[in-house]
Design a protein around this motif. Structure first.
Motif, mmCIF file in Angstrom:
data_model
loop_
_atom_site.group_PDB
_atom_site.id
_atom_site.type_symbol
_atom_site.label_atom_id
_atom_site.label_comp_id
_atom_site.label_asym_id
_atom_site.label_seq_id
_atom_site.Cartn_x
_atom_site.Cartn_y
_atom_site.Cartn_z
ATOM 1 N N TRP A 36 36.217 20.625 0.598
ATOM 2 C CA TRP A 36 35.882 21.092 -0.977
ATOM 3 C C TRP A 36 35.262 20.005 -1.619
ATOM 4 O O TRP A 36 34.689 20.344 -2.691
ATOM 5 C CB TRP A 36 37.312 21.694 -1.577
ATOM 6 C CG TRP A 36 38.322 20.520 -1.619
ATOM 7 C CD1 TRP A 36 38.415 19.814 -2.844
ATOM 8 C CD2 TRP A 36 39.186 20.250 -0.907
ATOM 9 N NE1 TRP A 36 39.658 18.772 -2.646
ATOM 10 C CE2 TRP A 36 40.131 19.076 -1.574
ATOM 11 C CE3 TRP A 36 39.801 20.726 0.339
ATOM 12 C CZ2 TRP A 36 41.225 18.782 -0.992
ATOM 13 C CZ3 TRP A 36 41.023 20.161 0.848
ATOM 14 C CH2 TRP A 36 41.681 19.172 0.351
ATOM 15 N N LEU A 37 35.502 18.820 -1.361
ATOM 16 C CA LEU A 37 34.873 17.844 -2.148
ATOM 17 C C LEU A 37 33.535 17.674 -1.938
ATOM 18 O O LEU A 37 32.599 17.316 -2.989
ATOM 19 C CB LEU A 37 35.427 16.401 -1.650
ATOM 20 C CG LEU A 37 37.134 16.021 -1.986
ATOM 21 C CD1 LEU A 37 37.568 14.902 -1.557
ATOM 22 C CD2 LEU A 37 37.147 16.060 -3.580
ATOM 23 N N SER A 38 32.985 17.946 -0.778
ATOM 24 C CA SER A 38 31.502 18.248 -0.580
ATOM 25 C C SER A 38 30.832 19.447 -1.082
ATOM 26 O O SER A 38 29.700 19.591 -1.582
ATOM 27 C CB SER A 38 31.334 17.976 1.121
ATOM 28 O OG SER A 38 31.626 16.563 1.544
ATOM 29 N N LYS A 39 31.872 20.633 -0.927
ATOM 30 C CA LYS A 39 31.348 21.965 -1.079
ATOM 31 C C LYS A 39 31.196 22.099 -2.720
ATOM 32 O O LYS A 39 29.980 22.416 -3.045
ATOM 33 C CB LYS A 39 32.438 22.757 -0.797
ATOM 34 C CG LYS A 39 31.948 24.305 -0.727
ATOM 35 C CD LYS A 39 32.744 25.282 -0.206
ATOM 36 C CE LYS A 39 32.079 26.654 -0.041
ATOM 37 N NZ LYS A 39 32.674 27.730 0.702
ATOM 38 N N ASP A 40 32.037 21.468 -3.426
ATOM 39 C CA ASP A 40 32.101 21.592 -5.021
ATOM 40 C C ASP A 40 30.345 20.839 -5.525
ATOM 41 O O ASP A 40 29.971 21.172 -6.235
ATOM 42 C CB ASP A 40 33.029 20.809 -5.578
ATOM 43 C CG ASP A 40 34.298 21.556 -5.569
ATOM 44 O OD1 ASP A 40 34.215 22.676 -4.926
ATOM 45 O OD2 ASP A 40 35.277 21.199 -5.835
ATOM 46 N N LYS A 41 30.046 19.850 -4.545
ATOM 47 C CA LYS A 41 28.999 19.049 -5.339
ATOM 48 C C LYS A 41 27.564 19.738 -4.777
ATOM 49 O O LYS A 41 26.662 19.831 -5.445
ATOM 50 C CB LYS A 41 28.931 17.556 -4.783
ATOM 51 C CG LYS A 41 29.812 16.621 -5.670
ATOM 52 C CD LYS A 41 29.502 15.554 -4.827
ATOM 53 C CE LYS A 41 29.231 14.331 -5.792
ATOM 54 N NZ LYS A 41 29.308 12.893 -5.312
ATOM 55 N N HIS A 42 27.788 20.149 -3.403
ATOM 56 C CA HIS A 42 26.589 20.716 -2.786
ATOM 57 C C HIS A 42 26.376 22.084 -2.253
ATOM 58 O O HIS A 42 25.384 22.471 -1.828
ATOM 59 C CB HIS A 42 26.315 19.827 -1.454
ATOM 60 C CG HIS A 42 26.459 18.470 -1.749
ATOM 61 N ND1 HIS A 42 25.233 17.509 -1.982
ATOM 62 C CD2 HIS A 42 27.382 17.393 -1.452
ATOM 63 C CE1 HIS A 42 25.520 16.472 -2.159
ATOM 64 N NE2 HIS A 42 26.656 16.261 -1.745
ATOM 65 N N HIS A 46 28.849 21.630 4.558
ATOM 66 C CA HIS A 46 28.137 21.242 5.872
ATOM 67 C C HIS A 46 27.262 19.880 5.611
ATOM 68 O O HIS A 46 26.803 19.344 6.585
ATOM 69 C CB HIS A 46 27.127 22.272 6.417
ATOM 70 C CG HIS A 46 27.823 23.548 6.863
ATOM 71 N ND1 HIS A 46 27.015 24.825 6.767
ATOM 72 C CD2 HIS A 46 28.774 23.752 7.546
ATOM 73 C CE1 HIS A 46 27.845 25.610 7.337
ATOM 74 N NE2 HIS A 46 29.031 24.729 7.961
ATOM 75 N N LYS A 47 27.444 19.386 4.431
ATOM 76 C CA LYS A 47 26.955 18.066 4.106
ATOM 77 C C LYS A 47 28.195 16.999 3.939
ATOM 78 O O LYS A 47 28.822 17.352 2.696
ATOM 79 C CB LYS A 47 26.012 18.128 2.629
ATOM 80 C CG LYS A 47 24.856 18.926 2.901
ATOM 81 C CD LYS A 47 23.793 19.275 1.875
ATOM 82 C CE LYS A 47 22.704 19.915 2.284
ATOM 83 N NZ LYS A 47 21.594 20.268 1.321
ATOM 84 N N LEU A 48 28.256 16.231 4.591
ATOM 85 C CA LEU A 48 29.596 15.165 4.288
ATOM 86 C C LEU A 48 29.123 14.311 3.260
ATOM 87 O O LEU A 48 28.463 13.141 3.471
ATOM 88 C CB LEU A 48 29.971 14.530 5.657
ATOM 89 C CG LEU A 48 31.162 13.739 5.539
ATOM 90 C CD1 LEU A 48 32.369 14.685 5.062
ATOM 91 C CD2 LEU A 48 31.475 13.075 7.107
ATOM 92 N N ASP A 49 29.663 14.481 2.124
ATOM 93 C CA ASP A 49 29.361 13.655 0.840
ATOM 94 C C ASP A 49 30.414 12.564 1.090
ATOM 95 O O ASP A 49 31.238 12.082 1.514
ATOM 96 C CB ASP A 49 29.816 14.650 -0.441
ATOM 97 C CG ASP A 49 29.618 13.801 -1.764
ATOM 98 O OD1 ASP A 49 28.126 13.865 -1.953
ATOM 99 O OD2 ASP A 49 30.319 13.186 -2.292
ATOM 100 N N PRO A 50 29.611 11.298 0.397
ATOM 101 C CA PRO A 50 30.458 10.015 0.117
ATOM 102 C C PRO A 50 31.699 10.116 -0.364
ATOM 103 O O PRO A 50 32.751 9.412 0.107
ATOM 104 C CB PRO A 50 29.568 9.105 -0.491
ATOM 105 C CG PRO A 50 28.094 9.766 -0.615
ATOM 106 C CD PRO A 50 28.388 11.061 -0.411
#
Length: 118
Positions: A36-42, A46-50
């Motif tokens: 959800w940390l990646s999903k909330d931003k992008h 499917h995009k692994l956020d820093p």
């Protein structure tokens, strides 16, 4: 530790079935991926956020194995790659990543992130 990827949507670790993405730390600790940390931003997990990747960097490791899903949709963003600069990073569809993780486990300090669906 022994991993299996028997079917879309499942991963098995030492006989225990997980029906969600998981992270396996070099110590053997297993937890649910905080996608959800990646999903909330992008808008996608499917995009692994820093910010998500930072959550998994609590233990020292030599190799990061990323199971990118059945069809290979998950990928590290360039900013995420910067966080693990100097470490070996291997991204493969989850079936292949599981085989590689099994080969590396016990030989190298390995951190695994596994996407179990697409």
């Amino acid at each position: 530790m022994q991993l299996e990827y028997p079917a879309f949507g499942k991963i098995v670790v030492d006989g225990k079935v997980y029906e969600h993405d998981i992270v396996i730390y070099p110590s053997g600790k297993i937890e649910r991926r905080k996608k959800w940390l990646s999903k909330d931003k992008h808008g996608t997990s499917h995009k692994l956020d820093p910010d998500e990747l930072r959550e998994y960097l609590e233990e020292n490791f030599d190799v990061l194995v990323v199971g990118t899903g059945f069809y290979g949709y998950l990928s590290l963003l360039p900013e995420s790659r910067e966080l693990v600069k100097g470490k070996e990073v291997i991204e493969k569809p989850t079936g292949e990543a599981v085989k590689l993780f099994n080969e590396l486990w016990g030989r190298k300090k390995t951190l695994g992130i596994f996407h179990v669906t697409c």
